[in-house]
Design an enzyme around this catalytic site. Sequence first.
Site: not given
Ligand code: SCA
Ligand code: 5AD
Length: 724
Positions: A90, A244-245, A600, A604, A606
Amino acid sequence: TVSARAASGVAEAAPADLDAWRRAATAAAPGGDLSALNRITPEGIVVQPLYTAADTAALPAKDTLPGFAPFVRGPQPTMYTTRPWTIRQYAGFSTARESNAFYREALHSGAQGVSVAFDLATQRGYDSDHARVAGEVGKAGVAIDSVEDMKALFDGIALGGTSVSMTMNGAVLPVLAAYVVAAEEQGVPQARLRGTIQNDILKEFMVRNTYIYPPGPSMRIVGDVMAHAAAHMPSFNSISVCGYHLQEAGAGPALELAFTLANGRQYVQTAMARGLDVDGFAGRLSFFFGVGMDFYLEIAKLRAARLLWCRIMRGLGASNERSLMLRMHCQTSGCSLTAQDPHNNVVRTTIEAMAAAFGGTQSLHTNALDEAIALPTEASARIARATQLILQEETGIPGVIDPWAGSHAMEKLTHDMAEAAWKTIEEIDRRGGMAAVAESGWAKMQIEAAALGKQARIDSGRDVVVGVNKYRSPGETRIDHRSIDNQAVLADQIVSLRQVRSRRDGAAVAATLDALSDAARSGEGNLLALTIDAMRARATVGEVSDALELVYGRHHADSPQVSGVYAEAFESAEDWEKLRGEVLAFETARSRLPRLMIAKLGQDGHDRGARVVASAFSDLGFEVVTAPLFQTADECARQAIEHEVHAVGISSLAAGHRTLVPALIQALKDLGAHHIVVFVGGIVPPEDHAFLFEAGVRGIYGPGTSIPSSAKDVLDQILKTPDA
Ligand code: SCA
Ligand code: 5AD
């Protein structure tokens, strides 16, 4: 004969005599009490010192296989043996151009997907040139105002091939639409887009606070995104239901699990209520969990999540196998990391990343060691990424699927975790469902009480944090950190906004925005489809938000405060009593209690720290006013004066402090309130301390500060200041 048996290994397999072990362990246990060796987690899960076959004999779901319901052992039959989890760090900061350079370098050096962090202005639906966001542009994430920025963000990154996650909730419509149009102009139709949009608004109302509109219209937006994706973006995950949050805000693993699954179920019900076929969209629901330091329980949580989701989806009538399987992203825990001895964070993150891998995650973010100080630098991000690369390529860990299966301890803990979460889900049902408990504030209160309990356990030394409340380093470790010149980013954004606005067909833009407002008003049409039209015509993020705000209004939350939880943990502690005595002495001296406003500033939201501090100070005898979120410095100063506070404590986690805190002090002065003392808490890099003290700040309390110590300092500082 005996020797023949020994040679075949049979002698070593003498039947376990559990009673004999019990006697031996009882004799060795403190006070001769075997139960003293149990650990009871704050959520009431009992972790025993030993598990045997006796603990698992009666468990129902312990002999399953990966790739088959109920998917306890993972969603894929082969799991990491054919494709390890996606390394997806991220990140986002400054301008689209700078973040793009960072992504390209990361992808070049081992990252396997992109995960975008947007700045708070974008998350809350403001263009960079809006007066409310002056201090925050490009700070906690990347600034995106239009399709042009989105194109720059993915310049040279093939969107058909790279899967992109976007952490966007409040402003989900213009941001996802900008992404769709940017891809389209790269030659990639939406049908081919792979990736994930967070689109989880319920947890925003519960903890994260980047909502824009009230709950009702916000849920319509979620539903429109799901419906549009189901019809036009078959490879795109239309929601990432987040635990997560909740964990970052204080929830323990069982509470995180329960609320996340209940939120997920609420989204499914919302989509079904508008007539979507459950199997038509459920295969593209995704989840996101935090992974903290409680190693066994975190693995158990991820296994239990899949078990329970399968149960929930069957209950909702899903029949497609893909609809029953929970797929997840994980992030190691930000709140487990410390500003003290920051290098220790690499160790913590490694342990948490192992738990995520053992738990069978599909995608993972590992936090950088400077988490508690600032955004990751190139160097710290590299270590965080290498942590995953080492796990994948050096350890052999991915070679065995769900290796903890069959462990008496892990199977029992998986079961106990599922039971604990299920009990909470049943309680949510008794209270009218997740939408109801999110709106009533009950859900938030549960999480907040857990956060206060945790703070009290750390402050009183019951929960150890190495380098913070035990084994403190005599010196301070200074590390480099990333700092962003938000004025320069703002200047850049203003130029590109001007260009976008001058080159477009203004009448066409206005027509698309009117269509959007009309659809919001009438309830007809799909808001995402209409927003795609608007963004294609080069409307900005802020303009789309305004078109909807016109109809929906902006949401203002008002949530009750937990009280007594923090005090309870301290009950008889000597320094607690002493401090309470000082508060009462203050009252005698000043003829009123010390009154503090916790606030705050800016976007922001959080607010875990702010709310924990407010509740704990109030338990200590302070009068505490909690200011509403999203105030400008001027608004905050006026409020402080109205409430006749002695001091204002600003909690800052998103790096806006350099602009917003001096503005607050100036505003107080302009209004003649020189006597109001200003403190800052949260994430403030050491390099900024002198700057803030010079601006007039009287105390800075970073992560790891115990509340009794900051309370004492606040009291002393107020006493040094002549009253109004
Ligand atoms: C995987 N595949 C396989 C396999 N493993 N096929 C055969 N055999 C295996 N062993 C296939 C899957 O079916 C899929 O195809 C493709 O390969 C990709 O794999 P995947 O497992 O789906 O992986 P991915 O594409 O990375 O997807 C993961 C996921 C997705 C489903 C969890 O939603 C994702 O990437 N999420 C990430 C979210 C994220 O980055 N969030 C950050 C939040 P098909 O799709 O065709 O089935 S940060 C935040 O919110 C915090 C901070 C804040 O700011 O408050
Ligand atoms: N870049 C990288 N990590 C980030 N986070 C939040 N903003 C960023 C950013 N811009 C991560 C931190 C925090 C969580 C909410 O997401 O780890 O704890």
